[in-house]
Design a protein around this motif. Structure first.
Motif, PDB file in Angstrom:
ATOM      1  N   GLU A 157       0.820  -1.184   0.239  1.00  0.00           N
ATOM      2  CA  GLU A 157       0.449  -0.226  -0.171  1.00  0.00           C
ATOM      3  C   GLU A 157       0.994   1.275  -0.127  1.00  0.00           C
ATOM      4  OE1 GLU A 157      -3.366   2.145   2.425  1.00  0.00           O
ATOM      5  OE2 GLU A 157      -2.471   0.638   2.976  1.00  0.00           O
ATOM      6  N   ALA A 158       1.889   1.243   0.848  1.00  0.00           N
ATOM      7  CA  ALA A 158       3.032   2.506   0.862  1.00  0.00           C
ATOM      8  C   ALA A 158       3.609   2.897  -0.696  1.00  0.00           C
ATOM      9  CB  ALA A 158       3.366   2.465   2.147  1.00  0.00           C
ATOM     10  N   ARG A 159       3.991   1.557  -1.025  1.00  0.00           N
ATOM     11  CA  ARG A 159       4.667   1.533  -2.335  1.00  0.00           C
ATOM     12  C   ARG A 159       3.741   1.902  -3.348  1.00  0.00           C
ATOM     13  NH1 ARG A 159       9.420  -0.079  -4.820  1.00  0.00           N
ATOM     14  NH2 ARG A 159       8.827  -0.847  -7.021  1.00  0.00           N
ATOM     15  N   LYS A 160       2.184   1.716  -3.455  1.00  0.00           N
ATOM     16  CA  LYS A 160       1.083   2.046  -4.660  1.00  0.00           C
ATOM     17  C   LYS A 160       1.592   4.345  -4.146  1.00  0.00           C
ATOM     18  CE  LYS A 160      -3.343   1.306  -5.843  1.00  0.00           C
ATOM     19  NZ  LYS A 160      -5.204   1.334  -5.534  1.00  0.00           N
ATOM     20  N   ILE A 161       1.499   4.332  -2.870  1.00  0.00           N
ATOM     21  CA  ILE A 161       1.291   5.747  -2.936  1.00  0.00           C
ATOM     22  C   ILE A 161       2.499   6.599  -2.994  1.00  0.00           C
ATOM     23  CG2 ILE A 161       0.902   7.714  -1.036  1.00  0.00           C
ATOM     24  CD1 ILE A 161      -0.768   5.261   0.702  1.00  0.00           C
ATOM     25  N   VAL A 162       3.754   5.918  -3.055  1.00  0.00           N
ATOM     26  CA  VAL A 162       4.717   6.196  -3.230  1.00  0.00           C
ATOM     27  C   VAL A 162       4.354   7.245  -4.661  1.00  0.00           C
ATOM     28  CG1 VAL A 162       7.197   6.759  -3.122  1.00  0.00           C
ATOM     29  CG2 VAL A 162       5.773   5.929  -1.243  1.00  0.00           C
ATOM     30  N   LEU A 163       4.608   5.913  -5.394  1.00  0.00           N
ATOM     31  CA  LEU A 163       4.029   6.564  -7.318  1.00  0.00           C
ATOM     32  C   LEU A 163       3.754   6.861  -7.391  1.00  0.00           C
ATOM     33  CD1 LEU A 163       5.110   1.979  -7.669  1.00  0.00           C
ATOM     34  CD2 LEU A 163       6.710   3.623  -7.723  1.00  0.00           C
ATOM     35  N   ALA A 164       2.350   6.885  -7.167  1.00  0.00           N
ATOM     36  CA  ALA A 164       1.312   7.625  -7.964  1.00  0.00           C
ATOM     37  C   ALA A 164       1.931   9.121  -7.730  1.00  0.00           C
ATOM     38  CB  ALA A 164      -0.022   6.984  -6.460  1.00  0.00           C
ATOM     39  N   ASN A 165       2.525   8.941  -6.105  1.00  0.00           N
ATOM     40  CA  ASN A 165       3.308  10.820  -5.717  1.00  0.00           C
ATOM     41  C   ASN A 165       3.897  11.113  -6.258  1.00  0.00           C
ATOM     42  OD1 ASN A 165       0.861  11.030  -4.379  1.00  0.00           O
ATOM     43  ND2 ASN A 165       1.547  10.972  -2.355  1.00  0.00           N
ATOM     44  N   GLU A 166       4.578  10.193  -7.793  1.00  0.00           N
ATOM     45  CA  GLU A 166       6.239  10.533  -7.963  1.00  0.00           C
ATOM     46  C   GLU A 166       6.034  11.446  -8.804  1.00  0.00           C
ATOM     47  OE1 GLU A 166      10.130   7.536  -9.804  1.00  0.00           O
ATOM     48  OE2 GLU A 166       7.358   7.316  -9.986  1.00  0.00           O
ATOM     49  N   ALA A 167       5.318  12.013  -9.262  1.00  0.00           N
ATOM     50  CA  ALA A 167       5.202  13.393 -10.501  1.00  0.00           C
ATOM     51  C   ALA A 167       5.358  14.204  -9.577  1.00  0.00           C
ATOM     52  CB  ALA A 167       4.226  13.503 -10.987  1.00  0.00           C
ATOM     53  N   ARG A 168       4.815  14.017  -8.117  1.00  0.00           N
ATOM     54  CA  ARG A 168       4.530  16.110  -7.454  1.00  0.00           C
ATOM     55  C   ARG A 168       5.226  15.573  -6.847  1.00  0.00           C
ATOM     56  NH1 ARG A 168      -0.988  13.912  -4.259  1.00  0.00           N
ATOM     57  NH2 ARG A 168      -0.585  16.428  -3.320  1.00  0.00           N
ATOM     58  N   PHE A 169       6.893  14.722  -6.051  1.00  0.00           N
ATOM     59  CA  PHE A 169       7.735  15.025  -5.406  1.00  0.00           C
ATOM     60  C   PHE A 169       8.758  15.406  -5.661  1.00  0.00           C
ATOM     61  CE2 PHE A 169       7.329  10.388  -4.013  1.00  0.00           C
ATOM     62  CZ  PHE A 169       6.184  10.882  -3.142  1.00  0.00           C
ATOM     63  N   LYS A 170       8.968  16.013  -7.134  1.00  0.00           N
ATOM     64  CA  LYS A 170      10.185  16.460  -7.480  1.00  0.00           C
ATOM     65  C   LYS A 170       9.727  18.542  -7.279  1.00  0.00           C
ATOM     66  CE  LYS A 170       9.043  14.527 -11.915  1.00  0.00           C
ATOM     67  NZ  LYS A 170       8.702  14.283 -13.597  1.00  0.00           N
TER      68      LYS A 170
END
Length: 267
Positions: free
Chosen positions: A168-181
């Protein structure tokens, strides 16, 4: 039907059909909420939501027509409209988590003298719901009450993700990846931080979002074991050396367990 992360889903776990337009509008609104009073330019909304520019433009202008979104005449950015807090007045009661956490925020602030935060999870974001300013002359006011950030970019966000099952954590991290920049981080870095926090039993962020600071967070779960939020202490770097960091961690982890015990169970 059942609720998952604030979303109504059928018992099979799939989203309700026919709700795509609403989900897109909510995604746009959550992105604008992160911008606070500064607002968010259209290009950033497009990047954060992964929607096309014409789709975001159409959604934003419909929300403006309904008074849910406004456009700043000074910057041209889009902001959450004044009608939103008016709608929120329909449910003015404070959350059980905030009520349970307040005495522990106060106690930690008195004992350590640094700034304390209470952060909750809302969808794929974190939301700061309380802040306690300590007595030490230099306070870290890195975030205000009401500010949202993507899960994973802050000490509290990493702590909340560490309280989740790994998939579940990994799914959220990948979903937010574009926003991390926008926060100078990426998915592999966040995943590494989550793994380290799980091993420690709390999250220690050696380099805070504000340069020269450190933060330490302990996650808080609901009575049914779901990650609900985190309690965080932020300080200038030399106030969170190894010995004091252990002392703060012990206090915050104990406070988090006490908060969990004080939260009412659903009947």
């Amino acid at each position: 039907m059942r609720m998952t992360n604030g979303r109504l889903r059928p018992r099979g776990g799939e989203p309700l059909p026919g709700g795509q337009a609403i989900r897109r509008a909510v995604a746009v609104l959550r992105t604008l909420a992160i911008g606070g009073e500064r607002g968010v330019p259209l290009a950033e909304v497009v990047q954060a939501t992964s929607l096309t520019r014409p789709t975001v433009h159409r959604i934003v202008h419909v929300l403006i027509e309904e008074g849910i979104v406004e456009r700043s005449e000074r910057t041209g950015n889009y902001v959450v409209g004044r009608q939103v807090p008016e709608l929120a007045l329909a449910r003015p009661s404070r959350s059980p988590l905030l009520i349970a956490a307040e005495p522990h925020l106060a106690a930690a602030s008195v004992q350590f003298g640094d700034t304390l935060f209470l952060t909750v999870r809302t969808g794929f974001d974190t939301l700061c719901v309380a802040r306690r300013i300590g007595s030490y002359p230099i306070q870290i006011l890195s975030i205000e009450v009401g500010v949202r950030r993507p899960l994973g970019v802050s000490s509290a966000g990493v702590a909340i993700l560490a309280a989740m099952p790994s998939p579940e954590a990994r799914k959220i991290v990948l979903a937010n990846e574009a926003r991390f920049k926008a926060y100078r981080t990426d998915a592999p870095t966040v995943i590494g931080q989550i793994q380290l926090a799980r091993r420690r039993g709390y999250n220690l962020r050696d380099v805070g979002l504000v340069q020269g600071t450190k933060s330490l967070s302990a996650w808080i779960r609901t009575p049914d074991g779901q990650p609900a939020g985190a309690i965080t202490l932020s300080a200038i770097r030399n106030r969170l050396g190894p010995r004091r960091a252990i002392e703060v961690a012990d206090f915050l982890v104990a406070a988090a367990r006490s908060i969990e015990a004080a939260m009412p169970r659903d009947r």
